[in-house]
Design a protein around this motif. Structure first.
Motif, PDB file in Angstrom:
ATOM      1  N   MET A  14      20.866 -20.088 -18.431  1.00 52.51           N
ATOM      2  CA  MET A  14      20.290 -19.964 -17.116  1.00 52.51           C
ATOM      3  C   MET A  14      19.895 -21.347 -16.609  1.00 52.51           C
ATOM      4  O   MET A  14      19.231 -22.109 -17.288  1.00 52.51           O
ATOM      5  N   LYS A  15      20.302 -21.670 -15.388  1.00 53.53           N
ATOM      6  CA  LYS A  15      20.031 -22.979 -14.818  1.00 53.53           C
ATOM      7  C   LYS A  15      18.617 -23.025 -14.256  1.00 53.53           C
ATOM      8  O   LYS A  15      18.195 -22.127 -13.541  1.00 53.53           O
ATOM      9  N   MET A  16      17.902 -24.079 -14.574  1.00 52.86           N
ATOM     10  CA  MET A  16      16.527 -24.251 -14.079  1.00 52.86           C
ATOM     11  C   MET A  16      16.560 -25.035 -12.775  1.00 52.86           C
ATOM     12  O   MET A  16      17.317 -25.990 -12.634  1.00 52.86           O
ATOM     13  N   LEU A  17      15.752 -24.614 -11.822  1.00 52.16           N
ATOM     14  CA  LEU A  17      15.636 -25.336 -10.563  1.00 52.16           C
ATOM     15  C   LEU A  17      14.588 -26.428 -10.692  1.00 52.16           C
ATOM     16  O   LEU A  17      13.501 -26.202 -11.205  1.00 52.16           O
ATOM     17  N   THR A  18      14.905 -27.603 -10.224  1.00 56.73           N
ATOM     18  CA  THR A  18      13.914 -28.677 -10.176  1.00 56.73           C
ATOM     19  C   THR A  18      13.080 -28.479  -8.912  1.00 56.73           C
ATOM     20  O   THR A  18      13.440 -27.701  -8.028  1.00 56.73           O
ATOM     21  N   LYS A  19      11.985 -29.179  -8.817  1.00 53.34           N
ATOM     22  CA  LYS A  19      11.157 -29.089  -7.599  1.00 53.34           C
ATOM     23  C   LYS A  19      11.967 -29.484  -6.376  1.00 53.34           C
ATOM     24  O   LYS A  19      11.877 -28.854  -5.333  1.00 53.34           O
ATOM     25  N   THR A  20      12.806 -30.510  -6.515  1.00 53.46           N
ATOM     26  CA  THR A  20      13.607 -30.978  -5.383  1.00 53.46           C
ATOM     27  C   THR A  20      14.636 -29.935  -4.973  1.00 53.46           C
ATOM     28  O   THR A  20      14.784 -29.641  -3.785  1.00 53.46           O
ATOM     29  N   SER A  21      15.351 -29.332  -5.947  1.00 57.41           N
ATOM     30  CA  SER A  21      16.365 -28.342  -5.591  1.00 57.41           C
ATOM     31  C   SER A  21      15.725 -27.072  -5.046  1.00 57.41           C
ATOM     32  O   SER A  21      16.269 -26.436  -4.148  1.00 57.41           O
ATOM     33  N   LEU A  22      14.557 -26.700  -5.543  1.00 59.33           N
ATOM     34  CA  LEU A  22      13.849 -25.536  -5.017  1.00 59.33           C
ATOM     35  C   LEU A  22      13.408 -25.790  -3.585  1.00 59.33           C
ATOM     36  O   LEU A  22      13.592 -24.949  -2.711  1.00 59.33           O
ATOM     37  N   LEU A  23      12.863 -26.955  -3.314  1.00 61.73           N
ATOM     38  CA  LEU A  23      12.436 -27.306  -1.963  1.00 61.73           C
ATOM     39  C   LEU A  23      13.631 -27.325  -1.016  1.00 61.73           C
ATOM     40  O   LEU A  23      13.561 -26.807   0.095  1.00 61.73           O
ATOM     41  N   SER A  24      14.755 -27.873  -1.460  1.00 61.11           N
ATOM     42  CA  SER A  24      15.967 -27.909  -0.637  1.00 61.11           C
ATOM     43  C   SER A  24      16.437 -26.500  -0.306  1.00 61.11           C
ATOM     44  O   SER A  24      16.795 -26.209   0.826  1.00 61.11           O
ATOM     45  N   ALA A  25      16.432 -25.620  -1.304  1.00 58.13           N
ATOM     46  CA  ALA A  25      16.862 -24.235  -1.081  1.00 58.13           C
ATOM     47  C   ALA A  25      15.952 -23.535  -0.084  1.00 58.13           C
ATOM     48  O   ALA A  25      16.413 -22.816   0.803  1.00 58.13           O
ATOM     49  N   LEU A  26      14.661 -23.762  -0.194  1.00 57.83           N
ATOM     50  CA  LEU A  26      13.714 -23.148   0.743  1.00 57.83           C
ATOM     51  C   LEU A  26      13.907 -23.680   2.153  1.00 57.83           C
ATOM     52  O   LEU A  26      13.880 -22.925   3.123  1.00 57.83           O
ATOM     53  N   LEU A  27      14.117 -24.967   2.299  1.00 57.85           N
ATOM     54  CA  LEU A  27      14.319 -25.558   3.622  1.00 57.85           C
ATOM     55  C   LEU A  27      15.605 -25.073   4.265  1.00 57.85           C
ATOM     56  O   LEU A  27      15.639 -24.747   5.443  1.00 57.85           O
ATOM     57  N   ILE A  28      16.682 -24.986   3.486  1.00 57.77           N
ATOM     58  CA  ILE A  28      17.955 -24.493   4.012  1.00 57.77           C
ATOM     59  C   ILE A  28      17.810 -23.038   4.436  1.00 57.77           C
ATOM     60  O   ILE A  28      18.246 -22.639   5.504  1.00 57.77           O
ATOM     61  N   GLY A  29      17.156 -22.212   3.621  1.00 60.44           N
ATOM     62  CA  GLY A  29      16.930 -20.809   3.978  1.00 60.44           C
ATOM     63  C   GLY A  29      16.084 -20.675   5.218  1.00 60.44           C
ATOM     64  O   GLY A  29      16.366 -19.858   6.091  1.00 60.44           O
ATOM     65  N   SER A  30      15.060 -21.484   5.350  1.00 65.55           N
ATOM     66  CA  SER A  30      14.205 -21.450   6.539  1.00 65.55           C
ATOM     67  C   SER A  30      14.975 -21.865   7.775  1.00 65.55           C
ATOM     68  O   SER A  30      14.838 -21.279   8.840  1.00 65.55           O
ATOM     69  N   PHE A  31      15.813 -22.902   7.633  1.00 68.49           N
ATOM     70  CA  PHE A  31      16.607 -23.363   8.764  1.00 68.49           C
ATOM     71  C   PHE A  31      17.559 -22.269   9.221  1.00 68.49           C
ATOM     72  O   PHE A  31      17.661 -21.971  10.397  1.00 68.49           O
ATOM     73  N   ALA A  32      18.242 -21.623   8.274  1.00 67.44           N
ATOM     74  CA  ALA A  32      19.200 -20.566   8.621  1.00 67.44           C
ATOM     75  C   ALA A  32      18.497 -19.394   9.279  1.00 67.44           C
ATOM     76  O   ALA A  32      18.979 -18.840  10.259  1.00 67.44           O
ATOM     77  N   ALA A  33      17.340 -19.003   8.757  1.00 72.23           N
ATOM     78  CA  ALA A  33      16.613 -17.866   9.315  1.00 72.23           C
ATOM     79  C   ALA A  33      16.088 -18.166  10.707  1.00 72.23           C
ATOM     80  O   ALA A  33      16.041 -17.298  11.569  1.00 72.23           O
ATOM     81  N   SER A  34      15.679 -19.407  10.941  1.00 73.42           N
ATOM     82  CA  SER A  34      15.089 -19.724  12.240  1.00 73.42           C
ATOM     83  C   SER A  34      16.131 -20.116  13.271  1.00 73.42           C
ATOM     84  O   SER A  34      15.804 -20.331  14.422  1.00 73.42           O
ATOM     85  N   HIS A  35      17.391 -20.231  12.886  1.00 71.21           N
ATOM     86  CA  HIS A  35      18.431 -20.630  13.815  1.00 71.21           C
ATOM     87  C   HIS A  35      19.502 -19.550  13.933  1.00 71.21           C
ATOM     88  O   HIS A  35      20.690 -19.827  13.808  1.00 71.21           O
ATOM     89  N   ALA A  36      19.079 -18.312  14.182  1.00 73.01           N
ATOM     90  CA  ALA A  36      20.012 -17.220  14.403  1.00 73.01           C
ATOM     91  C   ALA A  36      20.739 -17.482  15.721  1.00 73.01           C
ATOM     92  O   ALA A  36      20.269 -18.228  16.578  1.00 73.01           O
ATOM     93  N   GLN A  37      21.893 -16.861  15.881  1.00 73.27           N
ATOM     94  CA  GLN A  37      22.664 -17.024  17.095  1.00 73.27           C
ATOM     95  C   GLN A  37      21.821 -16.609  18.304  1.00 73.27           C
ATOM     96  O   GLN A  37      21.354 -15.484  18.373  1.00 73.27           O
ATOM     97  N   PRO A  38      21.609 -17.517  19.257  1.00 72.71           N
ATOM     98  CA  PRO A  38      20.873 -17.125  20.456  1.00 72.71           C
ATOM     99  C   PRO A  38      21.728 -16.187  21.310  1.00 72.71           C
ATOM    100  O   PRO A  38      22.937 -16.382  21.429  1.00 72.71           O
ATOM    101  N   LEU A  39      21.099 -15.160  21.856  1.00 75.03           N
ATOM    102  CA  LEU A  39      21.811 -14.197  22.678  1.00 75.03           C
ATOM    103  C   LEU A  39      21.676 -14.562  24.155  1.00 75.03           C
ATOM    104  O   LEU A  39      20.630 -15.040  24.595  1.00 75.03           O
ATOM    105  N   ASP A  40      22.726 -14.307  24.911  1.00 73.15           N
ATOM    106  CA  ASP A  40      22.656 -14.474  26.365  1.00 73.15           C
ATOM    107  C   ASP A  40      21.923 -13.306  27.007  1.00 73.15           C
ATOM    108  O   ASP A  40      21.300 -13.449  28.044  1.00 73.15           O
ATOM    109  N   VAL A  41      22.022 -12.125  26.381  1.00 74.55           N
ATOM    110  CA  VAL A  41      21.325 -10.924  26.846  1.00 74.55           C
ATOM    111  C   VAL A  41      20.558 -10.364  25.652  1.00 74.55           C
ATOM    112  O   VAL A  41      21.173  -9.961  24.651  1.00 74.55           O
ATOM    113  N   ASP A  42      19.230 -10.334  25.726  1.00 76.94           N
ATOM    114  CA  ASP A  42      18.404  -9.813  24.636  1.00 76.94           C
ATOM    115  C   ASP A  42      18.715  -8.352  24.353  1.00 76.94           C
ATOM    116  O   ASP A  42      19.019  -7.581  25.269  1.00 76.94           O
ATOM    117  N   VAL A  43      18.617  -7.969  23.087  1.00 76.57           N
ATOM    118  CA  VAL A  43      18.662  -6.568  22.689  1.00 76.57           C
ATOM    119  C   VAL A  43      17.228  -6.065  22.814  1.00 76.57           C
ATOM    120  O   VAL A  43      16.309  -6.637  22.236  1.00 76.57           O
TER     121      VAL A  43
END
Length: 128
Positions: free
Chosen positions: A1-30
């Motif tokens: 099992m591969k261990m995550l370093t603090k740096t790789s864990l932080l990178s994974a969290l930042l990438i996940g946060s970026f993806a979650a907060s940058h969903a495709q903007p809609l021209d017409v809201d649902v």
């Protein structure tokens, strides 16, 4: 099992946060619609797409072919349906459960799932 370093864990969290907060903007809201205490959505699935055709249903930023296509759904993909405009459904997808309880006022759908618009010909409604 591969261990995550603090740096790789932080990178994974930042990438996940970026993806979650940058969903495709809609021209017409649902939108969730307030309707005399009724649930705000229905549940369905994508059906009838031919394997010898495109084999996918485009998810768009608004209800019509003039809007940008940004994702694809396949047969049997499950969707939550919120509103219908001229044969197009405002949907939420990639989410197992969703609260469709009545709302007091119309409002844009608030969800962690993906949102968009699909042509209703390819949607079978199960419940709602």
């Amino acid at each position: 099992m591969k261990m995550l370093t603090k740096t790789s864990l932080l990178s994974a969290l930042l990438i996940g946060s970026f993806a979650a907060s940058h969903a495709q903007p809609l021209d017409v809201d649902v939108m969730e619609r307030a309707d005399d205490g009724l649930d705000t959505c229905a549940y369905g699935q994508i059906v009838g797409l031919k394997s010898d055709g495109d084999g996918f249903l485009s998810v768009r930023t608004g209800p019509g072919i003039k809007y940008e296509s940004f994702d694809e759904l396949k047969n049997n993909d499950k969707v939550w349906l919120f509103e219908e405009k001229d044969g197009w459904y405002g949907i939420v997808y990639d989410l197992d459960e969703l609260n469709c309880s009545p709302v007091e006022n119309d409002r844009p759908v608030e969800t962690d799932g993906k949102k968009g618009w699909v042509f209703g010909k390819w949607v079978e409604v199960f419940a709602g």
